[in-house]
Design a protein around this motif. Structure first.
Motif, PDB file in Angstrom:
ATOM      1  N   ALA A  64       0.828  -1.208   0.000  1.00 56.61           N
ATOM      2  CA  ALA A  64       0.000   0.000   0.000  1.00 56.61           C
ATOM      3  C   ALA A  64       0.860   1.256   0.000  1.00 56.61           C
ATOM      4  N   THR A  65       1.974   1.236   0.753  1.00 53.29           N
ATOM      5  CA  THR A  65       2.805   2.440   0.815  1.00 53.29           C
ATOM      6  C   THR A  65       3.477   2.704  -0.530  1.00 53.29           C
ATOM      7  N   THR A  66       3.788   1.616  -1.270  1.00 51.40           N
ATOM      8  CA  THR A  66       4.329   1.802  -2.622  1.00 51.40           C
ATOM      9  C   THR A  66       3.295   2.472  -3.513  1.00 51.40           C
ATOM     10  N   ILE A  67       2.031   1.979  -3.433  1.00 57.26           N
ATOM     11  CA  ILE A  67       0.980   2.546  -4.291  1.00 57.26           C
ATOM     12  C   ILE A  67       0.722   4.007  -3.905  1.00 57.26           C
ATOM     13  N   ILE A  68       0.752   4.303  -2.571  1.00 53.71           N
ATOM     14  CA  ILE A  68       0.512   5.690  -2.135  1.00 53.71           C
ATOM     15  C   ILE A  68       1.594   6.598  -2.677  1.00 53.71           C
ATOM     16  N   THR A  69       2.874   6.136  -2.634  1.00 49.20           N
ATOM     17  CA  THR A  69       3.961   6.951  -3.185  1.00 49.20           C
ATOM     18  C   THR A  69       3.739   7.199  -4.666  1.00 49.20           C
ATOM     19  N   LEU A  70       3.294   6.154  -5.408  1.00 49.96           N
ATOM     20  CA  LEU A  70       3.045   6.333  -6.846  1.00 49.96           C
ATOM     21  C   LEU A  70       1.938   7.351  -7.080  1.00 49.96           C
ATOM     22  N   ILE A  71       0.846   7.274  -6.283  1.00 49.30           N
ATOM     23  CA  ILE A  71      -0.272   8.210  -6.464  1.00 49.30           C
ATOM     24  C   ILE A  71       0.197   9.640  -6.215  1.00 49.30           C
TER      25      ILE A  71
ATOM     26  N   LEU B  70      -6.068  -4.062   7.940  1.00 53.33           N
ATOM     27  CA  LEU B  70      -6.271  -4.205   6.491  1.00 53.33           C
ATOM     28  C   LEU B  70      -7.338  -3.253   5.957  1.00 53.33           C
ATOM     29  N   PRO B  71      -8.546  -3.176   6.562  1.00 49.60           N
ATOM     30  CA  PRO B  71      -9.498  -2.150   6.098  1.00 49.60           C
ATOM     31  C   PRO B  71      -8.978  -0.739   6.284  1.00 49.60           C
ATOM     32  N   GLY B  72      -8.204  -0.496   7.368  1.00 49.94           N
ATOM     33  CA  GLY B  72      -7.633   0.828   7.585  1.00 49.94           C
ATOM     34  C   GLY B  72      -6.737   1.236   6.435  1.00 49.94           C
ATOM     35  N   LEU B  73      -5.912   0.277   5.962  1.00 47.43           N
ATOM     36  CA  LEU B  73      -5.016   0.561   4.830  1.00 47.43           C
ATOM     37  C   LEU B  73      -5.811   0.883   3.584  1.00 47.43           C
ATOM     38  N   VAL B  74      -6.878   0.090   3.328  1.00 40.76           N
ATOM     39  CA  VAL B  74      -7.676   0.313   2.126  1.00 40.76           C
ATOM     40  C   VAL B  74      -8.338   1.680   2.180  1.00 40.76           C
ATOM     41  N   VAL B  75      -8.845   2.047   3.372  1.00 38.92           N
ATOM     42  CA  VAL B  75      -9.501   3.352   3.512  1.00 38.92           C
ATOM     43  C   VAL B  75      -8.504   4.477   3.274  1.00 38.92           C
ATOM     44  N   LEU B  77      -5.759   4.375   1.518  1.00 36.43           N
ATOM     45  CA  LEU B  77      -5.415   4.389   0.088  1.00 36.43           C
ATOM     46  C   LEU B  77      -6.497   5.091  -0.715  1.00 36.43           C
ATOM     47  N   ALA B  78      -7.770   4.721  -0.453  1.00 35.03           N
ATOM     48  CA  ALA B  78      -8.883   5.298  -1.213  1.00 35.03           C
ATOM     49  C   ALA B  78      -8.991   6.791  -0.955  1.00 35.03           C
ATOM     50  N   GLU B  79      -8.742   7.167   0.319  1.00 37.03           N
ATOM     51  CA  GLU B  79      -8.835   8.582   0.692  1.00 37.03           C
ATOM     52  C   GLU B  79      -7.800   9.412  -0.042  1.00 37.03           C
ATOM     53  N   ILE B  80      -6.543   8.937  -0.047  1.00 38.69           N
ATOM     54  CA  ILE B  80      -5.484   9.706  -0.707  1.00 38.69           C
ATOM     55  C   ILE B  80      -5.736   9.768  -2.206  1.00 38.69           C
ATOM     56  N   MET B  81      -6.219   8.640  -2.779  1.00 39.08           N
ATOM     57  CA  MET B  81      -6.504   8.610  -4.211  1.00 39.08           C
ATOM     58  C   MET B  81      -7.589   9.629  -4.561  1.00 39.08           C
ATOM     59  N   ALA B  82      -8.669   9.640  -3.758  1.00 40.88           N
ATOM     60  CA  ALA B  82      -9.797  10.529  -4.053  1.00 40.88           C
ATOM     61  C   ALA B  82      -9.387  11.989  -3.898  1.00 40.88           C
ATOM     62  N   ILE B  83      -8.656  12.312  -2.801  1.00 40.99           N
ATOM     63  CA  ILE B  83      -8.290  13.716  -2.585  1.00 40.99           C
ATOM     64  C   ILE B  83      -7.348  14.182  -3.681  1.00 40.99           C
ATOM     65  N   SER B  84      -6.417  13.310  -4.122  1.00 39.61           N
ATOM     66  CA  SER B  84      -5.491  13.740  -5.171  1.00 39.61           C
ATOM     67  C   SER B  84      -6.247  13.978  -6.480  1.00 39.61           C
ATOM     68  N   GLU B  85      -7.275  13.134  -6.766  1.00 39.63           N
ATOM     69  CA  GLU B  85      -8.072  13.354  -7.987  1.00 39.63           C
ATOM     70  C   GLU B  85      -8.792  14.700  -7.920  1.00 39.63           C
ATOM     71  N   ILE B  86      -9.399  14.993  -6.745  1.00 40.70           N
ATOM     72  CA  ILE B  86     -10.133  16.256  -6.585  1.00 40.70           C
ATOM     73  C   ILE B  86      -9.195  17.438  -6.784  1.00 40.70           C
ATOM     74  N   LEU B  87      -8.000  17.329  -6.155  1.00 43.36           N
ATOM     75  CA  LEU B  87      -7.008  18.403  -6.257  1.00 43.36           C
ATOM     76  C   LEU B  87      -6.644  18.658  -7.708  1.00 43.36           C
TER      77      LEU B  87
END
Lengths: 86, 222
Positions: A64-71, B70-75, B77-87
């Motif tokens: 996950a940390t690898t994917i976060i760095t990529l994002i 594990l759910p914490g990691l997924v959340v 990840l999804a949060e950072i992905m969504a905020i970066s898209e919005i930005l």
């Protein structure tokens, strides 16, 4: 070999120092440097997971940390391509 | 403090320091966000807050922590992905400039993309189907992603796109039905296990294939 507490407290120190470095480290005006600094608490957190024997959590966290760095790098590159001031 | 007897002595002894480390890290991260004027820096600092959250969850110890991380990691990840898209979309609207969806520092014309895809994709998909479950879906999806990005043909009909999305939805339903069988008919556990594992395999693999199609559409544009 060593007392497991060594790994735990090393991890704790890395998490705290790394988070301070990410917030007010030298050169954090550049977002790339800031992203690279986030790797320090990530390593510390991995050591904490290791002391608790959270194997699956550790493996997933590394992925996950690898994917976060990529994002984050993709966001930086795209924003620079658009000409936004960072 | 009420602690069940299954928790080891060691975990209990380092609970308080871990909790304080998590709180201090979260405080530092949130303080950094509140003093930050740059949106991108605030986004990077949410990563630190996520680390603080994971330290506190990990301090619980035992399998409970593992099930919560594990759910914490997924959340996260999804949060950072969504905020970066919005930005990015906001900045795109503000400046009016466009940028490629998957920026690459080099041109994607390596020899491996014309010779290897068939073989590598076949091996990855076969191995993924053998594994089943989430991991198998990721492996098979990686194979599909590589094949779809590397193939030269472009322009996927909209019907195929919708078909893949539909298969993914049906697979999701199979996964849910498999889980339901665990609770309403526990003696059919093998059926439920296979339904849920094969459902999540198809779901994850088709979603990664869709990402590959999107990436190819973008790469072949220029």
């Amino acid at each position: 070999m060593f007392d497991p507490q060594i790994w735990f407290y090393t991890g704790c120190a890395l998490v705290v120092i790394g988070s301070i470095a990410t917030v007010t480290g030298p050169g954090v005006k550049d977002p790339i440097v800031r992203i690279l600094n986030t790797e320090i608490p990530a390593v510390g957190l991995s050591l904490i997971f290791l002391t608790y024997n959270h194997t699956i959590a550790l493996l997933t966290y590394i992925a996950a940390t690898t994917i976060i760095t990529l994002i984050l790098l993709r966001a930086v590159v795209r924003l620079e391509e658009m000409g936004a001031e960072l | 403090m009420i602690v069940p007897t299954v928790v080891p002595e060691f975990t209990v002894s380092i609970f308080i320091p871990a909790l304080y480390v998590g709180l201090i890290t979260g405080f530092i991260g949130l303080l950094g966000i509140s003093f930050q004027k740059n949106d991108l820096s605030a986004l990077i600092l949410t990563d630190i807050v996520g680390v603080a959250m994971l330290v506190i969850v990990a301090a619980v110890g035992t399998d409970l922590a593992e099930a919560l991380i594990l759910p914490g990691l997924v959340v996260e990840l999804a949060e950072i992905m969504a905020i970066s898209e919005i930005l990015m979309s906001r900045e795109m609207r503000k400046t009016g400039n466009n940028a490629s969806i998957f920026p690459l520092p080099f041109a994607m014309d390596m020899e491996i993309f014309s010779t290897a895809p068939n073989f590598l994709a076949l091996i990855l998909i076969a191995y993924g189907v053998f594994l089943t479950g989430f991991t198998g879906g990721a492996v098979a999806g990686g194979g599909i992603l590589f094949y779809v990005i590397a193939r030269r043909s472009r322009g996927l009909p909209i019907k195929v796109w919708e078909g893949i999305a539909g298969i993914s939805g049906v697979a999701w339903c199979i996964w849910l039905a498999g889980f339901l069988i665990f609770f309403i008919a526990p003696e059919l556990w093998l059926l439920g296990l296979f339904m849920s594992s094969c459902g999540i395999l198809i779901k994850v693999a088709s979603k990664m294939g869709l990402i590959g199609i999107m990436a190819r559409e973008d790469l072949k544009r220029e």
